[in-house]
Design a protein around this motif. Sequence first.
Motif, short mmCIF file in Angstrom:
data_model
loop_
_atom_site.label_atom_id
_atom_site.label_comp_id
_atom_site.label_asym_id
_atom_site.label_seq_id
_atom_site.Cartn_x
_atom_site.Cartn_y
_atom_site.Cartn_z
N PRO A 66 0.81 -1.23 0.00
CA PRO A 66 0.00 0.00 0.00
C PRO A 66 0.83 1.28 0.00
CG PRO A 66 -0.88 -1.59 1.58
CD PRO A 66 0.43 -2.14 1.10
N ALA A 67 1.94 1.26 0.74
CA ALA A 67 2.78 2.48 0.81
C ALA A 67 3.36 2.81 -0.55
CB ALA A 67 3.89 2.29 1.83
N ARG A 70 0.59 4.21 -2.78
CA ARG A 70 0.25 5.56 -2.32
C ARG A 70 1.28 6.57 -2.80
NH1 ARG A 70 -1.38 3.82 2.22
NH2 ARG A 70 0.61 3.95 3.30
N SER A 160 -8.16 -7.55 -2.59
CA SER A 160 -6.79 -7.03 -2.42
C SER A 160 -6.52 -5.88 -3.39
CB SER A 160 -5.77 -8.15 -2.64
OG SER A 160 -5.88 -9.13 -1.65
N ASP A 163 -8.48 -2.83 -2.31
CA ASP A 163 -7.85 -2.25 -1.12
C ASP A 163 -6.60 -1.46 -1.48
OD1 ASP A 163 -9.78 -3.34 0.51
OD2 ASP A 163 -8.58 -5.06 1.16
N CYS A 164 -5.83 -1.96 -2.45
CA CYS A 164 -4.60 -1.25 -2.81
C CYS A 164 -4.92 0.10 -3.44
CB CYS A 164 -3.72 -2.11 -3.71
SG CYS A 164 -3.87 -1.85 -5.47
N ALA A 166 -7.77 1.84 -2.90
CA ALA A 166 -8.36 2.66 -1.84
C ALA A 166 -7.28 3.21 -0.90
CB ALA A 166 -9.39 1.85 -1.06
N SER A 167 -6.23 2.42 -0.67
CA SER A 167 -5.16 2.87 0.23
C SER A 167 -4.43 4.08 -0.34
CB SER A 167 -4.17 1.73 0.47
OG SER A 167 -3.40 1.47 -0.70
N ALA A 168 -4.54 4.27 -1.66
CA ALA A 168 -3.90 5.42 -2.31
C ALA A 168 -4.85 6.62 -2.37
CB ALA A 168 -3.45 5.04 -3.71
#
Length: 378
Positions: A66-67, A70, A160, A163-164, A166-168
């Motif tokens: 995720p980091a 982002r 997954s 989520d990746c 959305a995490s951004a």
Amino acid sequence: MSALSQWIDRRRPTPKAVAFGSIGVYITQNHIHLVQLETLADGNIGIRARESLAYPGTRAELIAAPAAIRKLVRRAMRSGNFRGRSVVSAMPPEQVRVMAVSYPANAAKNEASSIAQLMADRVDGALSDYVIDYVPIRMGSRDGNQLALVAISRLDNVNSYLDCLASAGLHIDFLEIGPLAIKRLVEFGPATNKIDNVLVINIGGTTSHLTTISGHRLLADQELQFGEKRVLDAIAKPLDLPTNVAKDLMLKNGLDSTRNSNGEVDDDVDAETTAILVEIIKPEFLKLVREIERAFLFAESESQGDGQRRIFIVGGMALWPGATALLSSLAKMPVEILGCDHMPFAKNAASVETLTDRQAAEMSTAVGLALRGMSANE
């Protein structure tokens, strides 16, 4: 263009955007592509913003970090002129199976449940562990059967991926498959007749995807055991060369000894070496040609033979010198790169003046995703 025409073009006001689309986001094996389109006051489509950023590692590693996602998205948003954070994206192709499924015509009213029942026998585990979507191919009855193109992906992979994104900080409007984006791009493009049978070949490293489109219908998406690495290995092995040296040899000499604009032999090209390279890799290309012919026969059986045949290619091999000429000669029909001239924004000079054919081809799926919702037909 005359000096007067150039002066008039510079003085002509830039058309203002009257509508913006969602951001198309597509992650390839090496880059993340973001594209946002706009409908201009003159009715043409233009590019509002685009970014293509390279990343280290594999696609699977990026999606699981995720980091890293982002960081890439923030960098793209800072450097681009994107509006909003609503996106349309597509699952990685290795996480999606696409297949044609035949089901009884009398089940048309309950086609979703009929397709689900058929798919239950084709997956490992419970059907609830998967996300399934489908597109009807054959609406009328033929031999008592209907036909649909079905896409299936494991639920945990879909979650997954969502989520990746959305995490951004991205808001997902739609999640679809790459072939649908390619079909939309071809449909919006200025260079194809709406009844043509079109094949788009996306050439990867070891495998390629052949997307078959007939008119407004997506008919098939087939994975082929054909790719850049396989062709280079075919050159390297008999010549006892490292793969990188084989690629340098091919890039220097190409696959067509008459490949300059005047049809004359380039002085820098060793025609004998070119001929050797062509003979070595011809068997690999002929495998692709056989699949092309099968795909067209299927498309024509579903379209009653209407329209002409068109072939477009994308991927690194599309820009190998002489590759399209070689494939054209073997397939006995023109093969074109899906470049700037085939993009929906081709008529907007400001959008294409800084865009190369390579860049257009590389972001073609992202452009198709960005087109979603920009037509009254969707």
